[in-house]
Design a protein around this motif. Structure first.
Motif, PDB file in Angstrom:
ATOM      1  N   VAL A   1      26.372  11.438 -16.785  1.00  0.00           N
ATOM      2  CA  VAL A   1      25.691  12.575 -15.890  1.00  0.00           C
ATOM      3  C   VAL A   1      24.570  13.156 -16.778  1.00  0.00           C
ATOM      4  O   VAL A   1      23.496  13.544 -15.587  1.00  0.00           O
ATOM      5  CB  VAL A   1      26.918  13.484 -15.185  1.00  0.00           C
TER       6      VAL A   1
ATOM      7  N   ASP B   1      19.995   9.986 -13.820  1.00  0.00           N
ATOM      8  CA  ASP B   1      19.950  10.165 -12.464  1.00  0.00           C
ATOM      9  C   ASP B   1      20.971   9.311 -11.279  1.00  0.00           C
ATOM     10  O   ASP B   1      20.976   8.352 -11.111  1.00  0.00           O
ATOM     11  CB  ASP B   1      18.368  10.704 -12.504  1.00  0.00           C
ATOM     12  N   ARG B   2      21.886  10.561 -10.366  1.00  0.00           N
ATOM     13  CA  ARG B   2      21.673   9.821  -9.470  1.00  0.00           C
ATOM     14  C   ARG B   2      20.975   8.671  -8.507  1.00  0.00           C
ATOM     15  O   ARG B   2      19.981   8.687  -8.263  1.00  0.00           O
ATOM     16  CB  ARG B   2      22.744  10.930  -8.564  1.00  0.00           C
ATOM     17  N   GLY B   3      21.460   7.148  -9.320  1.00  0.00           N
ATOM     18  CA  GLY B   3      20.835   6.625  -7.999  1.00  0.00           C
ATOM     19  C   GLY B   3      20.128   5.271  -8.862  1.00  0.00           C
ATOM     20  O   GLY B   3      19.591   4.568  -9.097  1.00  0.00           O
TER      21      GLY B   3
ATOM     22  N   THR C   1      24.301   2.955 -13.705  1.00  0.00           N
ATOM     23  CA  THR C   1      24.119   3.440 -12.893  1.00  0.00           C
ATOM     24  C   THR C   1      24.924   4.807 -12.547  1.00  0.00           C
ATOM     25  O   THR C   1      26.027   5.050 -13.810  1.00  0.00           O
ATOM     26  CB  THR C   1      23.981   2.367 -11.703  1.00  0.00           C
ATOM     27  N   HIS C   2      24.618   5.584 -11.629  1.00  0.00           N
ATOM     28  CA  HIS C   2      25.243   6.683 -11.658  1.00  0.00           C
ATOM     29  C   HIS C   2      25.791   6.955 -10.225  1.00  0.00           C
ATOM     30  O   HIS C   2      24.735   6.769  -8.879  1.00  0.00           O
ATOM     31  CB  HIS C   2      24.554   8.048 -12.227  1.00  0.00           C
ATOM     32  N   ALA C   3      26.767   6.538  -9.621  1.00  0.00           N
ATOM     33  CA  ALA C   3      27.292   6.936  -8.798  1.00  0.00           C
ATOM     34  C   ALA C   3      28.751   7.382  -8.988  1.00  0.00           C
ATOM     35  O   ALA C   3      29.363   8.383  -9.273  1.00  0.00           O
ATOM     36  CB  ALA C   3      27.431   5.599  -7.541  1.00  0.00           C
ATOM     37  N   ARG C   4      29.003   8.372  -6.901  1.00  0.00           N
ATOM     38  CA  ARG C   4      30.105   8.376  -6.918  1.00  0.00           C
ATOM     39  C   ARG C   4      31.242   8.164  -6.402  1.00  0.00           C
ATOM     40  O   ARG C   4      30.381   8.309  -4.816  1.00  0.00           O
ATOM     41  CB  ARG C   4      29.277  10.265  -6.398  1.00  0.00           C
TER      42      ARG C   4
ATOM     43  N   VAL D   1      33.001   9.600 -11.115  1.00  0.00           N
ATOM     44  CA  VAL D   1      31.677   8.959 -11.922  1.00  0.00           C
ATOM     45  C   VAL D   1      31.766   7.554 -12.008  1.00  0.00           C
ATOM     46  O   VAL D   1      32.994   7.275 -12.973  1.00  0.00           O
ATOM     47  CB  VAL D   1      31.012  10.123 -12.820  1.00  0.00           C
TER      48      VAL D   1
ATOM     49  N   ASN E   1      23.289  -0.996  -8.278  1.00  0.00           N
ATOM     50  CA  ASN E   1      23.984  -0.388  -7.385  1.00  0.00           C
ATOM     51  C   ASN E   1      25.494  -0.884  -6.577  1.00  0.00           C
ATOM     52  O   ASN E   1      25.722  -1.206  -5.442  1.00  0.00           O
ATOM     53  CB  ASN E   1      23.215  -0.592  -6.539  1.00  0.00           C
TER      54      ASN E   1
END
Length: 230
Positions: free
Chosen positions: A82, A86-88, A101-104, A174, A183
Motif C-alpha cells: 500500500v 500505486d493501484r493498478g 501489483t496492488h489490487a483490492r 489487499v 493483473n
C-alpha cells in the motif's frame, strides 16, 4: 529309669509356621536395599508408569505461534504494498514469473465470489473461534500446522475487511501477487494470507483422508488403541 536325653535343635530344624529367624530378616533387608521399590511401603513406592511417563501436551502453542507469524508477515507485506505501489501498477520480477501489483478484493481468497464481503467476514470470525476452541484438545503436530496456517490467514484478511475502505466488515482485502502475467490474467491475484489458507486447507484435507484425528490417533486404529505421532 534313667534320665531322658535332651536333644538340641539343629540349625536346619524346621521352624514353626509364621515365625522368622534372624537370617530371614537379614535376607529381607538385603533384598529391600537391592530393590527399594519392592521393599518400600506402598506410600513410598515410585509413581506408576502412567504418571512417570511425561504427559503429552496440546500443540496449542505451535498453532498460535504459527498463526501469529503468518498474520504478521501478511500484515507487513500489505502495508509495504500500500505504501510503495500505486493501484493498478505492476512490477515485473524474476523475468515475468511473478508480478507485484496492488489490487483490492471484496470476495474470498483469490478474488472468488466478490460482492459477498460481509458473508465471508462472518465466516472468517466463526472459523477463527472454532480453531481457537479446538486448540485445547489438539495433540497432533500436523493438525496444529494446518490449523495455524488457516487461522493466521483468516485473521490477516479479516483485519482488512474490518478496517479498510469502503467500510466496516466490507473492506477490500489487499492482494498483490500475480503469477506468469500482470493483473491476474493467468491466475487470480493473491496475498500471504490466501496462501496460508489454501496450504493449511490442503494439509487438513490430507490429514482427514488419512484418518488422523486432532488428538494424533488414527480413526481406523482406535479399536486397537494405536496412537500415531502425526
Amino acid at each position: 529309669m534313667g534320665p531322658v536325653p535332651v536333644r538340641s535343635a539343629s540349625p536346619g530344624a524346621a521352624r514353626r509356621p509364621g515365625r522368622r529367624g534372624p537370617a530371614d530378616y537379614r535376607r529381607a533387608r538385603r533384598a529391600a536395599r537391592a530393590r527399594p521399590d519392592r521393599g518400600a511401603p506402598l506410600s513410598e513406592q515410585p509413581e506408576d508408569a502412567a504418571r512417570a511417563t511425561p504427559a503429552r501436551r496440546p500443540r496449542t502453542r505451535l498453532l498460535l505461534t504459527l498463526a501469529a507469524l503468518l498474520f504478521l508477515a501478511d500484515l507487513a507485506t500489505k502495508l509495504l504494498v500500500v505504501a510503495t505501489i500505486d493501484r493498478g501498477e505492476n512490477i515485473r520480477l524474476l523475468g515475468g514469473l511473478v508480478y507485484l501489483t496492488h489490487a483490492r478484493n471484496t470476495g474470498a481468497a483469490f478474488s472468488f465470489a466478490e460482492g459477498f464481503t460481509v458473508v465471508f467476514t462472518l465466516i472468517a470470525v466463526v472459523v477463527a473461534v472454532v480453531i481457537v476452541r479446538a486448540a485445547r484438545r489438539l495433540f497432533s503436530t500436523a493438525w496444529a500446522v494446518a490449523l495455524g496456517l488457516v487461522l493466521g490467514g483468516a485473521l490477516g484478511n479479516l483485519v482488512d475487511r474490518v478496517f479498510r475502505d469502503p467500510g466496516f466488515l466490507r473492506g477490500g482485502v489487499v492482494d498483490f501477487v500475480s503469477v506468469f502475467a500482470p493483473n491476474g490474467e493467468f491466475y487470480p491475484i493473491f496475498n500471504v494470507a490466501d496462501s496460508g489458507i489454501v496450504v493449511g486447507g490442503l494439509l487438513g484435507a490430507y490429514l482427514a483422508l488419512r484418518g488422523v484425528e486432532f488428538d494424533g490417533t488414527r480413526s481406523r486404529d482406535r479399536g486397537d488403541g494405536a496412537v500415531t505421532s502425526s
